[in-house]
Scaffold this active site. Sequence first.
Site, PDB file in Angstrom:
ATOM      1  CG  LEU A  16      -1.825  -1.196   1.437  1.00  0.00           C
ATOM      2  CD1 LEU A  16      -2.751  -0.986   2.626  1.00  0.00           C
ATOM      3  CD2 LEU A  16      -2.657  -1.454   0.184  1.00  0.00           C
ATOM      4  CE  LYS A  69      10.020  -3.890   8.097  1.00  0.00           C
ATOM      5  NZ  LYS A  69       8.934  -3.902   9.074  1.00  0.00           N
ATOM      6  CG  ASP A 105       7.624  -0.692  11.523  1.00  0.00           C
ATOM      7  OD1 ASP A 105       6.899  -0.011  10.786  1.00  0.00           O
ATOM      8  OD2 ASP A 105       8.148  -1.757  11.166  1.00  0.00           O
ATOM      9  N   GLY A 144      10.351  -8.984  13.697  1.00  0.00           N
ATOM     10  CA  GLY A 144      10.769  -7.583  13.593  1.00  0.00           C
ATOM     11  C   GLY A 144       9.734  -6.598  14.123  1.00  0.00           C
ATOM     12  CB  ALA A 145       6.096  -6.163  13.536  1.00  0.00           C
ATOM     13  NE  ARG A 165       5.005 -19.997  13.862  1.00  0.00           N
ATOM     14  CZ  ARG A 165       4.487 -20.105  12.650  1.00  0.00           C
ATOM     15  NH1 ARG A 165       3.292 -20.633  12.482  1.00  0.00           N
ATOM     16  NH2 ARG A 165       5.155 -19.677  11.603  1.00  0.00           N
ATOM     17  CG  LEU A 227       1.283  -4.952  15.022  1.00  0.00           C
ATOM     18  CD1 LEU A 227       2.801  -5.013  14.899  1.00  0.00           C
ATOM     19  CD2 LEU A 227       0.861  -3.632  15.625  1.00  0.00           C
ATOM     20  CE1 TYR A 229       0.223  -3.432   6.912  1.00  0.00           C
ATOM     21  CE2 TYR A 229      -1.001  -3.657   4.866  1.00  0.00           C
ATOM     22  CZ  TYR A 229       0.188  -3.704   5.567  1.00  0.00           C
ATOM     23  OH  TYR A 229       1.347  -4.034   4.913  1.00  0.00           O
ATOM     24  N   GLY A 250      -4.079  -2.397  11.968  1.00  0.00           N
ATOM     25  CA  GLY A 250      -2.747  -1.885  11.662  1.00  0.00           C
ATOM     26  C   GLY A 250      -2.696  -0.687  10.718  1.00  0.00           C
TER      27      GLY A 250
HETATM   28  P1  NAP Z   1       8.349 -11.523  11.072  1.00  0.00           P
HETATM   29  O1  NAP Z   1       9.606 -10.795  11.383  1.00  0.00           O
HETATM   30  O2  NAP Z   1       8.349 -12.607  10.033  1.00  0.00           O
HETATM   31  O3  NAP Z   1       7.793 -12.130  12.465  1.00  0.00           O
HETATM   32  C1  NAP Z   1       6.555 -12.805  12.521  1.00  0.00           C
HETATM   33  C2  NAP Z   1       6.371 -13.436  13.891  1.00  0.00           C
HETATM   34  O4  NAP Z   1       5.099 -14.107  13.897  1.00  0.00           O
HETATM   35  C3  NAP Z   1       7.391 -14.526  14.231  1.00  0.00           C
HETATM   36  O5  NAP Z   1       7.486 -14.623  15.627  1.00  0.00           O
HETATM   37  C4  NAP Z   1       6.710 -15.775  13.649  1.00  0.00           C
HETATM   38  O6  NAP Z   1       7.156 -16.973  14.198  1.00  0.00           O
HETATM   39  C5  NAP Z   1       5.290 -15.530  14.059  1.00  0.00           C
HETATM   40  N1  NAP Z   1       4.323 -16.223  13.215  1.00  0.00           N
HETATM   41  C6  NAP Z   1       4.337 -16.305  11.864  1.00  0.00           C
HETATM   42  N2  NAP Z   1       3.239 -16.963  11.433  1.00  0.00           N
HETATM   43  C7  NAP Z   1       2.533 -17.314  12.555  1.00  0.00           C
HETATM   44  C8  NAP Z   1       1.319 -18.026  12.773  1.00  0.00           C
HETATM   45  N3  NAP Z   1       0.596 -18.495  11.749  1.00  0.00           N
HETATM   46  N4  NAP Z   1       0.906 -18.210  14.039  1.00  0.00           N
HETATM   47  C9  NAP Z   1       1.615 -17.731  15.069  1.00  0.00           C
HETATM   48  N5  NAP Z   1       2.798 -17.055  14.933  1.00  0.00           N
HETATM   49  C10 NAP Z   1       3.236 -16.843  13.685  1.00  0.00           C
HETATM   50  O7  NAP Z   1       7.220 -10.507  10.580  1.00  0.00           O
HETATM   51  P2  NAP Z   1       7.044  -8.984  11.062  1.00  0.00           P
HETATM   52  O8  NAP Z   1       7.773  -8.068  10.141  1.00  0.00           O
HETATM   53  O9  NAP Z   1       7.327  -8.943  12.515  1.00  0.00           O
HETATM   54  O10 NAP Z   1       5.478  -8.747  10.764  1.00  0.00           O
HETATM   55  C11 NAP Z   1       4.485  -9.342  11.579  1.00  0.00           C
HETATM   56  C12 NAP Z   1       3.104  -8.778  11.211  1.00  0.00           C
HETATM   57  O11 NAP Z   1       3.052  -7.389  11.520  1.00  0.00           O
HETATM   58  C13 NAP Z   1       2.746  -8.901   9.725  1.00  0.00           C
HETATM   59  O12 NAP Z   1       1.387  -9.219   9.607  1.00  0.00           O
HETATM   60  C14 NAP Z   1       3.004  -7.512   9.186  1.00  0.00           C
HETATM   61  O13 NAP Z   1       2.184  -7.203   8.069  1.00  0.00           O
HETATM   62  C15 NAP Z   1       2.583  -6.665  10.390  1.00  0.00           C
HETATM   63  N6  NAP Z   1       3.208  -5.347  10.397  1.00  0.00           N
HETATM   64  C16 NAP Z   1       2.388  -4.261  10.372  1.00  0.00           C
HETATM   65  C17 NAP Z   1       2.927  -3.001  10.404  1.00  0.00           C
HETATM   66  C18 NAP Z   1       2.015  -1.801  10.378  1.00  0.00           C
HETATM   67  O14 NAP Z   1       2.499  -0.690  10.140  1.00  0.00           O
HETATM   68  N7  NAP Z   1       0.735  -1.969  10.633  1.00  0.00           N
HETATM   69  C19 NAP Z   1       4.322  -2.817  10.464  1.00  0.00           C
HETATM   70  C20 NAP Z   1       5.136  -3.946  10.502  1.00  0.00           C
HETATM   71  C21 NAP Z   1       4.561  -5.215  10.468  1.00  0.00           C
HETATM   72  P3  NAP Z   1       8.043 -17.987  13.289  1.00  0.00           P
HETATM   73  O15 NAP Z   1       9.403 -17.343  13.197  1.00  0.00           O
HETATM   74  O16 NAP Z   1       8.001 -19.244  14.049  1.00  0.00           O
HETATM   75  O17 NAP Z   1       7.365 -18.041  11.937  1.00  0.00           O
END
Ligand code: NAP
Length: 278
Positions: A16, A69, A105, A144-145, A165, A227, A229, A250
């Site tokens: 987006l 990232k 973020d 990361g988030a 998890r 988080l 959206y 989000g």
């Molecule tokens: P990330 O670095 O890949 O981390 C994701 C985390 O969620 C990891 O701990 C992962 O565990 C866990 N996970 C993944 N799939 C899962 C599931 N089905 N059930 C339970 N835990 C699960 O991703 P991220 O960058 O932190 O982003 C996470 C979310 O935040 C995304 O949906 C992203 O779109 C959103 N986000 C939103 C914003 C915003 O501005 N609104 C900004 C940043 C991120 P594993 O390592 O075991 O897979």
Amino acid sequence: MKYIFGLLGYPLHHSLSPCLHRQFLQACGLQGEYQLFPVAPQDIPGLQARLQDLRSGLLQGLNVTIPHKQTLLPFLDDLTPEARAIGAVNTILLREGRLLGENTDAPAFAQTLEEYFPEPSGADFRFAEQANPSRRALVLGAGGAARAVILALRQRSWQVSVFSRRPEQAQALASPFEVSAITARPVADDFDLLVNATPAGMFPALQGCPWPEDWGDLPACSLVYDLIYNPAETLLLRRARLQGLPTLNGWPMLSRQAALAFTRWTGLTPPLKGLSPC
Ligand code: NAP
């Protein structure tokens, strides 16, 4: 002057960011465009080429998303203290000939939280040595988030528990962020805030939920913050609403992290009111 910004990540077709930055450019009366640069996970030369475009002035700013990232950090000259603490960047700019990595973020999350949990004016947002026992948050996910969210919460004295998890991923955050890692299934304790920082429930896997049905009711907290959206109401937020709990998705954080990046690149603050949905 014509600004050219871009996004590094893979895949990018659902982003987006072009829609948001186009509106910011227009609202600020600037000429420019926001391009998508899909760079596959192992394509280091592809990353370096875009960074070189920033160094040479072909680009005025870059955003970074999954999967780069963290992988991008070794190619940057400097990191802000927040980006270093989080271990991830989402915004890059050229400062005095050096590539600076930032993370917008954490401040974007903090801005959105302010509406629900206002801070006293003049508060000093340093990493809290003493957590405030009346502000307890449970963060689901430890990527990361989650790290950005946890940093913002800890800078505001929140007492934070993290569940992931893979227990070792949550445990890795315990010491640097002074949080409690929950290694068994979380109990619906008296948390004030529940944050979903996992992609569970994100389009197209709409039936996903980071709080499985067999865990029972969600904690009776003052805000359930997802988080994600897309969709605007995830299964988690739907369950929270049916339980009578306040919810937030989000989108406000996404638009704020983009606006903060835009300000770093242009020096201008784009209006967030009246933004069209992307
Ligand atoms: P990330 O670095 O890949 O981390 C994701 C985390 O969620 C990891 O701990 C992962 O565990 C866990 N996970 C993944 N799939 C899962 C599931 N089905 N059930 C339970 N835990 C699960 O991703 P991220 O960058 O932190 O982003 C996470 C979310 O935040 C995304 O949906 C992203 O779109 C959103 N986000 C939103 C914003 C915003 O501005 N609104 C900004 C940043 C991120 P594993 O390592 O075991 O897979």
